[in-house]
Design a protein around this motif. Structure first.
Motif: not given
Ligand SMILES: *[C@@H]1O[C@H](CO)[C@@H](O)[C@H](O)[C@H]1NC(C)=O
Ligand SMILES: *[C@@H]1O[C@H](CO)[C@@H](O)[C@H](O)[C@H]1NC(C)=O
Ligand SMILES: *[C@@H]1O[C@H](CO)[C@@H](O)[C@H](O)[C@H]1NC(C)=O
Ligand SMILES: *[C@@H]1O[C@H](CO)[C@@H](O)[C@H](O)[C@H]1NC(C)=O
Ligand SMILES: *[C@@H]1O[C@H](CO)[C@@H](O)[C@H](O)[C@H]1NC(C)=O
Ligand SMILES: *[C@@H]1O[C@H](CO)[C@@H](O)[C@H](O)[C@H]1NC(C)=O
Ligand SMILES: *[C@@H]1O[C@H](CO)[C@@H](O)[C@H](O)[C@H]1NC(C)=O
Ligand SMILES: *[C@@H]1O[C@H](CO)[C@@H](O)[C@H](O)[C@H]1NC(C)=O
Length: 416
Positions: A114-131
């Protein structure tokens, strides 16, 4: 007599029926609750717009919030949630193309299906984290040295960083020198930039030179390879796991401190002495106008109820999850030491965000040496995978370069 007994029976039946219905409704409610917890922790936000309009370089200059989102200098990028984004966040490099990934963490190569574990993105609650932008980072690192120092989890992070940067340059323009597990080097020739790994699980010296073979963990002496840290522009340290190893995994026989040897010592005190030795060296040898020092927090393991075996989804039910895979007093010693330093140290506080990711370990997809016992690795992380997020956050802190002189930034994500 007869009639009253039958009414009692009937009442009893009715009562039992009502309780069953009641239980059923309760179960439905609980289930609903459970789902709403999941939703809370994993809201899927449509952020494509904001991310694409976020130019890291322009952001630094004015450092102002972009339309309602807080500026990163006032935002805790370690406080957030995982969002499943198969289209938006594919891995930034190919496991099969990157020469740095060790057998321990090359999960797809080792047969993970499986490779779904590669497709999660961390998002901060208060701001956009740059890629993560490898080209941009290389440009910023032109003529600079990055050192990553610590145990196999920091090697995991180094491998990720080296792959992230290697993937944006022609392979002929890379220089790779992997001496052994202890020192590893990646150079982007066109940028005269080197990214080095130095093995040092305690940061202090494990002295194996005793005539009788006794191994002494010298709490007042830095590891000898520390000479190679000197002059680096960016330093990323970690320590922790090796201090709490017990039994046959314990790497030392005796503690050494100021000429004295001790067989037993309270681990917190030992870590405290070791960390002080490290902190003193940093304060004496690092020019904080030239060098940025990071310390990465504990990378959690998944054991017990939240074992990683055969798991393909992150932990979503935050309410019932109590991550406590590592002794808190040791973490407190580390944080207290860093806070007390003259040199500002940026704390890569990735423990919590990594605790959710019990799906991201190699588990049984570890290349085994012959005759080796089958293992389930719930400590390291598959690559591509979670350490890419640690490096994305490292990048964000570098790009936004906050906690230096702006008070706000330092309190939210540094320990300064
Ligand atoms: C996200 O927003 C963009 C631009 O507004 C839109 O094109 C896209 O369809 C949205 N995606 C989802 C999943 O809502
Ligand atoms: C912020 O929002 C205003 C009005 O909604 C818009 O005119 C402006 O272009 C936006 N700025 C950015 C940087 O997105
Ligand atoms: C690290 O992050 C966790 C979770 O977001 C938070 O509870 C903790 O206070 C942070 N530690 C430090 C030293 O900032
Ligand atoms: C996850 O990412 C991979 C690329 O590594 C992609 O091939 C795959 O389709 C993605 N998963 C889903 C469910 O879209
Ligand atoms: C390359 O970087 C090193 C520092 O890492 C510096 O000492 C050296 O002068 C640089 N060389 C060139 C050609 O820029
Ligand atoms: C080995 O030498 C150290 C001193 O160097 C001593 O403290 C220790 O007891 C010795 N160990 C054994 C097993 O003899
Ligand atoms: C692993 O998970 C899959 C899907 O949930 C299940 O079908 C399978 O039986 C599990 N295997 C083991 C050994 O637990
Ligand atoms: C960080 O910011 C300070 C002051 O704003 C600047 O002098 C320094 O060069 C910056 N460091 C990096 C690595 O961008």
């Amino acid at each position: 007599m007869e009639t009253s007994s039958s009414t009692i029976k009937q009442k009893w039946k009715l009562c039992a029926f009502a309780s069953i219905i009641g239980c059923f409704i309760l179960m439905l409610c609980l289930n609903e609750n459970h789902n709403s917890v999941r939703l809370l922790a994993f809201q899927n936000k449509n952020t494509t717009n904001i991310i694409s309009s976020l130019e890291p370089s322009s952001f630094i200059e004015n450092g102002k919030p972009i339309n309602g989102t807080k500026s990163i200098g006032h935002c805790n990028i370690f406080d957030g949630r995982w969002v499943y984004k198969p289209i938006d966040s594919p891995p930034l490099y190919d496991e099969f193309q990157c020469p740095f990934i060790g057998d321990q963490v090359s999960c797809q190569r080792n047969g993970r299906p499986d490779f779904d574990y590669e497709n999660w993105s961390w998002e901060a609650n208060d701001c956009e984290i740059p890629r993560f932008d490898g080209k941009d980072l290389l440009e910023r690192l032109r003529g600079k040295r990055v050192i990553v120092v610590g145990d196999s989890l920091n090697r995991n992070q180094w491998e990720s960083l080296a792959c992230l940067l290697y993937s944006v340059i022609p392979s002929s323009r890379a220089h790779i020198h992997v001496q052994n597990g202890l020192h590893k080097l990646f150079v982007a020739k066109d940028y005269n930039c080197s990214v080095e790994f130095h093995w040092s699980p305690f940061l202090v010296q494990l002295d194996t030179s005793q005539a009788n073979g006794t191994k002494v963990l010298r709490l007042d002496k830095l590891v000898t390879s520390a000479e190679r840290w000197r002059g680096a522009d960016i330093m990323v340290f970690n320590t922790g796991h090796w201090w709490v190893h017990r039994g046959k995994f314990r790497a030392w026989d005796l503690f050494g401190y100021r000429g004295e040897l001790a067989k037993e010592m309270d681990i917190e005190s030992a870590v405290e002495m070791g960390m002080k030795t490290w902190a003193q060296w940093i304060d004496d040898n690092v020019d904080s106008t030239k060098t940025i020092v990071f310390f990465r927090s504990i990378s959690p393991e998944h054991k017990g109820k939240y074992w990683c075996y055969n798991v393909t989804l992150p932990i979503m039910d935050e309410e019932s999850y109590a991550g406590d895979s590592f002794p808190k007093p040791v973490i407190e010693v580390v944080e207290r030491t860093i806070r007390g330093m003259k040199t500002p140290v940026k704390y890569l506080n990735i423990t919590k965000l990594s605790e959710y990711r019990r799906d991201a370990h190699p588990t049984v997809y570890v290349a085994k040496k012959e005759k080796q016992q089958p293992v389930v690795d719930c400590s390291h992380w598959c690559l591509p995978g979670l350490p890419d997020t640690w490096n994305r956050l490292l990048y964000a802190l570098l790009v936004f370069n906050t906690s230096r002189d702006t008070g706000a930034g330092s309190s939210s994500h540094g320990l300064v």
